[in-house]
Design a protein around this motif. Sequence first.
Motif, PDB file in Angstrom:
ATOM      1  N   UNK A 122       0.822  -1.212   0.000  1.00 22.37           N
ATOM      2  CA  UNK A 122       0.000   0.000   0.000  1.00 22.37           C
ATOM      3  C   UNK A 122       0.856   1.262   0.000  1.00 22.37           C
ATOM      4  N   UNK A 123       0.202   2.381  -0.314  1.00 18.87           N
ATOM      5  CA  UNK A 123       0.869   3.682  -0.290  1.00 18.87           C
ATOM      6  C   UNK A 123       1.551   3.866   1.059  1.00 18.87           C
ATOM      7  N   UNK A 124       2.827   4.272   1.000  1.00 18.59           N
ATOM      8  CA  UNK A 124       3.603   4.516   2.207  1.00 18.59           C
ATOM      9  C   UNK A 124       4.573   3.404   2.562  1.00 18.59           C
ATOM     10  N   UNK A 125       4.375   2.218   1.994  1.00 23.35           N
ATOM     11  CA  UNK A 125       5.292   1.117   2.300  1.00 23.35           C
ATOM     12  C   UNK A 125       6.469   1.104   1.334  1.00 23.35           C
ATOM     13  N   UNK A 126       7.552   0.481   1.775  1.00 24.94           N
ATOM     14  CA  UNK A 126       8.816   0.482   1.037  1.00 24.94           C
ATOM     15  C   UNK A 126       9.071  -0.871   0.389  1.00 24.94           C
ATOM     16  N   UNK A 127       9.640  -0.817  -0.826  1.00 22.34           N
ATOM     17  CA  UNK A 127      10.044  -2.023  -1.560  1.00 22.34           C
ATOM     18  C   UNK A 127      11.541  -1.935  -1.847  1.00 22.34           C
ATOM     19  N   UNK A 128      12.120  -3.065  -2.265  1.00 21.70           N
ATOM     20  CA  UNK A 128      13.536  -3.103  -2.625  1.00 21.70           C
ATOM     21  C   UNK A 128      13.657  -3.251  -4.143  1.00 21.70           C
ATOM     22  N   UNK A 129      14.455  -2.383  -4.745  1.00 19.12           N
ATOM     23  CA  UNK A 129      14.789  -2.465  -6.173  1.00 19.12           C
ATOM     24  C   UNK A 129      16.151  -3.123  -6.260  1.00 19.12           C
ATOM     25  N   UNK A 130      16.236  -4.215  -7.047  1.00 13.87           N
ATOM     26  CA  UNK A 130      17.488  -4.971  -7.086  1.00 13.87           C
ATOM     27  C   UNK A 130      18.238  -4.874  -8.417  1.00 13.87           C
ATOM     28  N   UNK A 131      17.582  -4.357  -9.459  1.00  6.26           N
ATOM     29  CA  UNK A 131      18.255  -4.279 -10.761  1.00  6.26           C
ATOM     30  C   UNK A 131      17.660  -3.136 -11.571  1.00  6.26           C
ATOM     31  N   UNK A 151      21.631  -3.387  -8.097  1.00  7.11           N
ATOM     32  CA  UNK A 151      21.623  -2.255  -7.164  1.00  7.11           C
ATOM     33  C   UNK A 151      20.983  -2.671  -5.849  1.00  7.11           C
ATOM     34  N   UNK A 152      21.163  -1.844  -4.861  1.00  4.59           N
ATOM     35  CA  UNK A 152      20.480  -2.009  -3.575  1.00  4.59           C
ATOM     36  C   UNK A 152      19.825  -0.687  -3.247  1.00  4.59           C
ATOM     37  N   UNK A 153      18.566  -0.554  -3.680  1.00  3.95           N
ATOM     38  CA  UNK A 153      17.819   0.682  -3.502  1.00  3.95           C
ATOM     39  C   UNK A 153      16.505   0.389  -2.798  1.00  3.95           C
ATOM     40  N   UNK A 154      16.012   1.383  -2.128  1.00  3.10           N
ATOM     41  CA  UNK A 154      14.695   1.308  -1.488  1.00  3.10           C
ATOM     42  C   UNK A 154      13.821   2.401  -2.102  1.00  3.10           C
ATOM     43  N   UNK A 155      12.558   2.054  -2.331  1.00  4.36           N
ATOM     44  CA  UNK A 155      11.603   3.019  -2.871  1.00  4.36           C
ATOM     45  C   UNK A 155      10.277   2.853  -2.141  1.00  4.36           C
ATOM     46  N   UNK A 156       9.574   3.957  -1.980  1.00  3.30           N
ATOM     47  CA  UNK A 156       8.293   3.968  -1.287  1.00  3.30           C
ATOM     48  C   UNK A 156       7.163   4.184  -2.282  1.00  3.30           C
ATOM     49  N   UNK A 157       6.080   3.444  -2.118  1.00  5.36           N
ATOM     50  CA  UNK A 157       4.884   3.664  -2.925  1.00  5.36           C
ATOM     51  C   UNK A 157       4.330   5.025  -2.515  1.00  5.36           C
ATOM     52  N   UNK A 158       4.270   5.962  -3.479  1.00  6.39           N
ATOM     53  CA  UNK A 158       3.815   7.311  -3.147  1.00  6.39           C
ATOM     54  C   UNK A 158       2.405   7.605  -3.626  1.00  6.39           C
ATOM     55  N   UNK A 159       1.992   6.992  -4.733  1.00  7.79           N
ATOM     56  CA  UNK A 159       0.639   7.259  -5.203  1.00  7.79           C
ATOM     57  C   UNK A 159       0.195   6.213  -6.213  1.00  7.79           C
ATOM     58  N   UNK A 160      -1.110   6.123  -6.336  1.00  6.62           N
ATOM     59  CA  UNK A 160      -1.744   5.296  -7.344  1.00  6.62           C
ATOM     60  C   UNK A 160      -2.323   6.269  -8.355  1.00  6.62           C
ATOM     61  N   UNK A 161      -2.051   6.066  -9.634  1.00  9.74           N
ATOM     62  CA  UNK A 161      -2.553   6.956 -10.663  1.00  9.74           C
ATOM     63  C   UNK A 161      -3.896   6.403 -11.119  1.00  9.74           C
ATOM     64  N   UNK A 162      -4.953   7.084 -10.695  1.00 11.29           N
ATOM     65  CA  UNK A 162      -6.312   6.627 -10.962  1.00 11.29           C
ATOM     66  C   UNK A 162      -6.609   6.575 -12.455  1.00 11.29           C
ATOM     67  N   UNK A 163      -7.300   5.541 -12.879  1.00 12.12           N
ATOM     68  CA  UNK A 163      -7.718   5.418 -14.274  1.00 12.12           C
ATOM     69  C   UNK A 163      -6.637   4.926 -15.217  1.00 12.12           C
ATOM     70  N   UNK A 164      -5.413   4.773 -14.739  1.00 10.14           N
ATOM     71  CA  UNK A 164      -4.325   4.336 -15.610  1.00 10.14           C
ATOM     72  C   UNK A 164      -3.706   3.026 -15.151  1.00 10.14           C
ATOM     73  N   UNK A 165      -4.134   2.506 -14.001  1.00  5.99           N
ATOM     74  CA  UNK A 165      -3.572   1.266 -13.463  1.00  5.99           C
ATOM     75  C   UNK A 165      -2.054   1.375 -13.325  1.00  5.99           C
ATOM     76  N   UNK A 166      -1.603   2.491 -12.748  1.00  4.14           N
ATOM     77  CA  UNK A 166      -0.179   2.736 -12.563  1.00  4.14           C
ATOM     78  C   UNK A 166       0.102   3.054 -11.101  1.00  4.14           C
ATOM     79  N   UNK A 167       1.334   2.805 -10.714  1.00  2.00           N
ATOM     80  CA  UNK A 167       1.772   3.115  -9.353  1.00  2.00           C
ATOM     81  C   UNK A 167       3.093   3.874  -9.437  1.00  2.00           C
TER      82      UNK A 167
END
Length: 121
Positions: free
Chosen positions: A54-63, A74-90
């Motif tokens: 959900x929005x606000x949680x963190x994921x790990x990007x590995x490549x 890579x070893x990166x962390x990214x947070x879900x910031x928003x859901x783009x309504x009507x486009x099925x995008x995050x």
Amino acid sequence: MARFFTVGKYRSHSRKDYRHELPCLTIEIGSMVFETYDWSLGGFRIDDYKGRPPVGETIKVSRLSYSPEHSVDVECRATVTRIVLGKNQVAFAFNSLDEVAFDFLENASMQRLSLLSNTSR
């Protein structure tokens, strides 16, 4: 705690890093691979996916990659910031970029300039 918003066509977003469409980046999150709609040193936008935190949680990007010749672990962390309504995008914001990821994204940005100069001829 940071505040996060869902945005759509009626609510604009604000960011300090302009996002690029070219070159199209491929990002690996866990065992899933996504192509970006746009990206920057600040974050990226991809298709929504089953099991997305959900929005606000963190994921790990590995490549990160933008071609078979240009790919890095890579070893990166990214947070879900928003859901783009009507486009099925995050959209995600990078919390941390390791040095390899930072250099890779800077080089990809330079590659973008090269791609744009070739298409304007």
